[in-house]
Design a protein around this motif. Structure first.
Motif, PDB file in Angstrom:
ATOM      1  N   PHE A 196      65.694  91.190  22.365  1.00 31.53           N
ATOM      2  CA  PHE A 196      65.947  92.500  22.964  1.00 31.53           C
ATOM      3  C   PHE A 196      64.693  93.356  23.084  1.00 31.53           C
ATOM      4  O   PHE A 196      64.560  94.143  24.024  1.00 31.53           O
ATOM      5  N   ARG A 197      63.791  93.247  22.144  1.00 31.85           N
ATOM      6  CA  ARG A 197      62.597  94.093  22.197  1.00 31.85           C
ATOM      7  C   ARG A 197      61.739  93.779  23.410  1.00 31.85           C
ATOM      8  O   ARG A 197      61.107  94.676  23.980  1.00 31.85           O
ATOM      9  N   ILE A 198      61.688  92.515  23.820  1.00 29.97           N
ATOM     10  CA  ILE A 198      60.947  92.170  25.029  1.00 29.97           C
ATOM     11  C   ILE A 198      61.657  92.721  26.263  1.00 29.97           C
ATOM     12  O   ILE A 198      61.019  93.208  27.202  1.00 29.97           O
ATOM     13  N   TYR A 199      63.001  92.690  26.260  1.00 32.67           N
ATOM     14  CA  TYR A 199      63.757  93.279  27.367  1.00 32.67           C
ATOM     15  C   TYR A 199      63.479  94.776  27.473  1.00 32.67           C
ATOM     16  O   TYR A 199      63.342  95.328  28.567  1.00 32.67           O
ATOM     17  N   GLU A 200      63.408  95.462  26.335  1.00 30.94           N
ATOM     18  CA  GLU A 200      63.137  96.893  26.348  1.00 30.94           C
ATOM     19  C   GLU A 200      61.708  97.193  26.791  1.00 30.94           C
ATOM     20  O   GLU A 200      61.449  98.233  27.400  1.00 30.94           O
ATOM     21  N   LYS A 201      60.783  96.294  26.473  1.00 30.55           N
ATOM     22  CA  LYS A 201      59.377  96.524  26.798  1.00 30.55           C
ATOM     23  C   LYS A 201      59.111  96.414  28.295  1.00 30.55           C
ATOM     24  O   LYS A 201      58.428  97.260  28.877  1.00 30.55           O
ATOM     25  N   ILE A 202      59.631  95.381  28.935  1.00 24.21           N
ATOM     26  CA  ILE A 202      59.313  95.143  30.348  1.00 24.21           C
ATOM     27  C   ILE A 202      60.491  95.411  31.277  1.00 24.21           C
ATOM     28  O   ILE A 202      60.322  95.374  32.498  1.00 24.21           O
ATOM     29  N   GLY A 203      61.676  95.684  30.703  1.00 29.20           N
ATOM     30  CA  GLY A 203      62.837  95.947  31.537  1.00 29.20           C
ATOM     31  C   GLY A 203      63.647  94.691  31.790  1.00 29.20           C
ATOM     32  O   GLY A 203      63.091  93.589  31.916  1.00 29.20           O
ATOM     33  N   SER A 204      64.951  94.845  31.880  1.00 25.68           N
ATOM     34  CA  SER A 204      65.836  93.688  32.054  1.00 25.68           C
ATOM     35  C   SER A 204      65.627  93.027  33.418  1.00 25.68           C
ATOM     36  O   SER A 204      65.737  91.806  33.553  1.00 25.68           O
ATOM     37  N   LYS A 205      65.297  93.811  34.445  1.00 31.87           N
ATOM     38  CA  LYS A 205      65.083  93.243  35.775  1.00 31.87           C
ATOM     39  C   LYS A 205      63.819  92.408  35.807  1.00 31.87           C
ATOM     40  O   LYS A 205      63.790  91.308  36.367  1.00 31.87           O
ATOM     41  N   ALA A 206      62.738  92.923  35.172  1.00 28.65           N
ATOM     42  CA  ALA A 206      61.479  92.180  35.170  1.00 28.65           C
ATOM     43  C   ALA A 206      61.554  90.942  34.292  1.00 28.65           C
ATOM     44  O   ALA A 206      60.773  90.003  34.477  1.00 28.65           O
ATOM     45  N   THR A 207      62.495  90.920  33.336  1.00 30.03           N
ATOM     46  CA  THR A 207      62.611  89.759  32.456  1.00 30.03           C
ATOM     47  C   THR A 207      63.030  88.528  33.239  1.00 30.03           C
ATOM     48  O   THR A 207      62.620  87.408  32.909  1.00 30.03           O
ATOM     49  N   HIS A 208      63.837  88.703  34.291  1.00 30.59           N
ATOM     50  CA  HIS A 208      64.246  87.561  35.106  1.00 30.59           C
ATOM     51  C   HIS A 208      63.080  87.041  35.944  1.00 30.59           C
ATOM     52  O   HIS A 208      63.136  85.900  36.423  1.00 30.59           O
ATOM     53  N   GLU A 209      62.031  87.846  36.136  1.00 33.02           N
ATOM     54  CA  GLU A 209      60.878  87.423  36.915  1.00 33.02           C
ATOM     55  C   GLU A 209      59.713  86.955  36.053  1.00 33.02           C
ATOM     56  O   GLU A 209      58.675  86.579  36.585  1.00 33.02           O
ATOM     57  N   ILE A 210      59.867  86.988  34.733  1.00 34.87           N
ATOM     58  CA  ILE A 210      58.772  86.627  33.854  1.00 34.87           C
ATOM     59  C   ILE A 210      58.407  85.153  34.061  1.00 34.87           C
ATOM     60  O   ILE A 210      59.266  84.317  34.338  1.00 34.87           O
ATOM     61  N   ILE A 211      57.120  84.847  33.932  1.00 36.41           N
ATOM     62  CA  ILE A 211      56.598  83.519  34.264  1.00 36.41           C
ATOM     63  C   ILE A 211      56.003  82.882  33.024  1.00 36.41           C
ATOM     64  O   ILE A 211      55.289  83.527  32.251  1.00 36.41           O
ATOM     65  N   TRP A 212      56.297  81.604  32.864  1.00 32.64           N
ATOM     66  CA  TRP A 212      55.708  80.765  31.815  1.00 32.64           C
ATOM     67  C   TRP A 212      54.762  79.786  32.502  1.00 32.64           C
ATOM     68  O   TRP A 212      55.156  79.009  33.366  1.00 32.64           O
ATOM     69  N   ARG A 213      53.501  79.794  32.117  1.00 28.55           N
ATOM     70  CA  ARG A 213      52.521  78.929  32.758  1.00 28.55           C
ATOM     71  C   ARG A 213      52.830  77.459  32.487  1.00 28.55           C
ATOM     72  O   ARG A 213      53.186  77.085  31.368  1.00 28.55           O
ATOM     73  N   GLU A 214      52.667  76.639  33.506  1.00 26.21           N
ATOM     74  CA  GLU A 214      52.935  75.212  33.352  1.00 26.21           C
ATOM     75  C   GLU A 214      51.911  74.537  32.447  1.00 26.21           C
ATOM     76  O   GLU A 214      52.209  73.528  31.821  1.00 26.21           O
ATOM     77  N   ASP A 215      50.700  75.075  32.408  1.00 28.23           N
ATOM     78  CA  ASP A 215      49.643  74.485  31.576  1.00 28.23           C
ATOM     79  C   ASP A 215      49.517  75.208  30.243  1.00 28.23           C
ATOM     80  O   ASP A 215      48.425  75.278  29.678  1.00 28.23           O
ATOM     81  N   MET A 216      50.639  75.706  29.716  1.00 28.30           N
ATOM     82  CA  MET A 216      50.590  76.475  28.473  1.00 28.30           C
ATOM     83  C   MET A 216      50.033  75.664  27.293  1.00 28.30           C
ATOM     84  O   MET A 216      49.195  76.181  26.534  1.00 28.30           O
ATOM     85  N   PRO A 217      50.442  74.400  27.067  1.00 30.37           N
ATOM     86  CA  PRO A 217      49.853  73.654  25.938  1.00 30.37           C
ATOM     87  C   PRO A 217      48.346  73.504  26.048  1.00 30.37           C
ATOM     88  O   PRO A 217      47.625  73.674  25.056  1.00 30.37           O
ATOM     89  N   GLU A 218      47.836  73.211  27.249  1.00 32.60           N
ATOM     90  CA  GLU A 218      46.385  73.072  27.419  1.00 32.60           C
ATOM     91  C   GLU A 218      45.681  74.418  27.326  1.00 32.60           C
ATOM     92  O   GLU A 218      44.547  74.506  26.829  1.00 32.60           O
ATOM     93  N   LEU A 219      46.329  75.487  27.794  1.00 30.78           N
ATOM     94  CA  LEU A 219      45.732  76.820  27.711  1.00 30.78           C
ATOM     95  C   LEU A 219      45.546  77.253  26.267  1.00 30.78           C
ATOM     96  O   LEU A 219      44.483  77.756  25.875  1.00 30.78           O
ATOM     97  N   ILE A 220      46.574  77.057  25.444  1.00 30.62           N
ATOM     98  CA  ILE A 220      46.475  77.425  24.028  1.00 30.62           C
ATOM     99  C   ILE A 220      45.425  76.578  23.326  1.00 30.62           C
ATOM    100  O   ILE A 220      44.635  77.072  22.518  1.00 30.62           O
ATOM    101  N   LEU A 221      45.384  75.291  23.643  1.00 29.45           N
ATOM    102  CA  LEU A 221      44.391  74.402  23.034  1.00 29.45           C
ATOM    103  C   LEU A 221      42.981  74.843  23.383  1.00 29.45           C
ATOM    104  O   LEU A 221      42.088  74.863  22.519  1.00 29.45           O
ATOM    105  N   GLY A 222      42.740  75.205  24.625  1.00 26.97           N
ATOM    106  CA  GLY A 222      41.408  75.659  25.024  1.00 26.97           C
ATOM    107  C   GLY A 222      40.989  76.942  24.328  1.00 26.97           C
ATOM    108  O   GLY A 222      39.832  77.084  23.915  1.00 26.97           O
TER     109      GLY A 222
END
Length: 371
Positions: free
Chosen positions: A165-191
């Motif tokens: 819920f805190r993330i919903y309150e931070k960016i809004g419930s409408k923007a939460t449906h548009e939030i993006i997860w990077r496809e290269d997240m494992p490699e990004l964190i490793l780098g």
């Protein structure tokens, strides 16, 4: 429930409590040891004890801040605990992993924070805590810092079930449906983990006396060195068994791929709900037909962490080639006073705790199953 959640979100933001005259005109009553706020209609409103300057001043007379611990007065056990990186990791605040729903030390977790894209303004979940200070970054999305967990969260948008819920309150419930997860997240964190560790190691390799050279991690070669905390190997610790394990994992992944392909092409043979003359639908808990696959416990044995023995106790062994790669390790060693060494000893000390925590964090993220 909605109002309680809003109050929880407001308490999360950083605010400063106003005291005394900052609240407006007040009237002090020394006899009753209370203060009253003067309202616009002339009436008085008593202040709560936490905001009353009279109560706060009287209470502070009997409060004494705890003195900071003096390192010179530490007992041998306290000094040993103060120089132990494992103790500092376990002492970090426990937080819930959004992938496994288990409580883990925050030092062993990766934190993602929503950030708007510079051009589209679409919110993205990014590991900004690895590059900037962790203060005032907003509500985090935490999960166990491991490449398998990061890869699992990216499949079929499994990370969306971890949003709270805190993330919903931070960016809004409408923007939460548009939030993006990077496809290269494992490699990004490793780098980012590698860059942060490399920046710390560059200072170590530029100073004399921080590391001690040795022939190998074998206990006979480090027995004569005092205060050994961990070993840095400048060579890879991979063996032929690791290559065979990678080949077996590739064969298993290929077989799983063809099994899934066959199941989708011939659903009547595997899925009982797709057979003719079946009128009922699949229940909500049904995921996919039972297919012949490798047993998970046989395919994924316990993780392996390299160790050696020094004076009867185990110490960690980190391979910089396996953690950073050959190019970055070569860049780190060339031109330094440790060029030509095969192994380096990290001695126990408070100034070495941070670098050992970074080594352990990267090792946990890249840890693989034993062959």
């Amino acid at each position: 429930m909605i109002r309680a959640r809003r109050l929880q979100f407001r308490a999360y933001s950083t605010t400063q409590n106003l005291l005394g005259d900052d609240l407006g005109p007040i009237q002090r009553n020394e006899d009753q040891h209370k203060s009253f706020r003067v309202r616009q209609d002339g009436s008085s409103l008593p202040l709560p004890p936490s905001l009353d300057p009279v109560v706060v001043s009287e209470r502070s007379r009997w409060e004494q801040l705890k003195e900071k611990p003096n390192v010179a007065n530490f007992t041998p056990f306290q000094k040993k605990l103060w120089e132990n990186p494992y103790a500092h990791i376990l002492a970090s605040p426990p937080r819930q992993c959004r992938a496994t729903n288990s409580l883990q030390p925050s030092a062993l977790q990766t934190s993602l924070h929503p950030r708007p894209h510079p051009s589209t303004k679409t919110p993205w979940l990014l590991p900004v805590s690895l590059t900037t200070p962790t203060h005032h970054l907003g509500p985090p999305f935490r999960f166990l810092s491991h490449k398998f967990v990061a890869a699992h969260l990216g499949k079929k948008k499994a990370w969306k079930s971890g949003l709270y819920f805190r993330i919903y309150e931070k960016i809004g419930s409408k923007a939460t449906h548009e939030i993006i997860w990077r496809e290269d997240m494992p490699e990004l964190i490793l780098g980012l983990l590698r860059e942060r560790l490399l920046g710390k190691l560059k200072w170590w390799f530029s100073k004399r006396g921080q590391l001690v050279g040795c022939i190998s991690p074998w206990h006979e070669h480090i027995e004569s060195i005092d205060h050994v905390s961990s070993i840095l190997s400048l060579k890879s610790l991979r063996t032929h068994a690791d290559d065979l394990k990678d080949a077996a994992a590739s064969i298993a992944a290929s077989s799983d791929k063809w099994v899934s392909y066959t199941a989708k092409g011939l659903p009547d043979l595997f899925d009982p709900h797709s057979k003719p003359n079946v009128t009922h639908r699949a229940p909500s808990w049904y995921q996919e037909p039972l297919l012949p696959r490798l047993q998970p416990r046989l395919q994924y044995p316990p993780l392996e962490f390299k160790t050696t023995v020094w004076r009867g106790q185990k110490v960690a062994v980190y391979s910089l080639v396996d953690l950073l790669g050959e190019e970055k390790t070569k860049e780190l060693v060339e031109g330094s006073m440790y060029e030509g060494e095969s192994c380096l000893v990290v001695r126990s000390g408070r100034h070495n705790v941070k670098i050992e925590m970074l080594l352990m964090e990267l090792q946990c993220y890249t840890a693989d199953h034993e062959p």
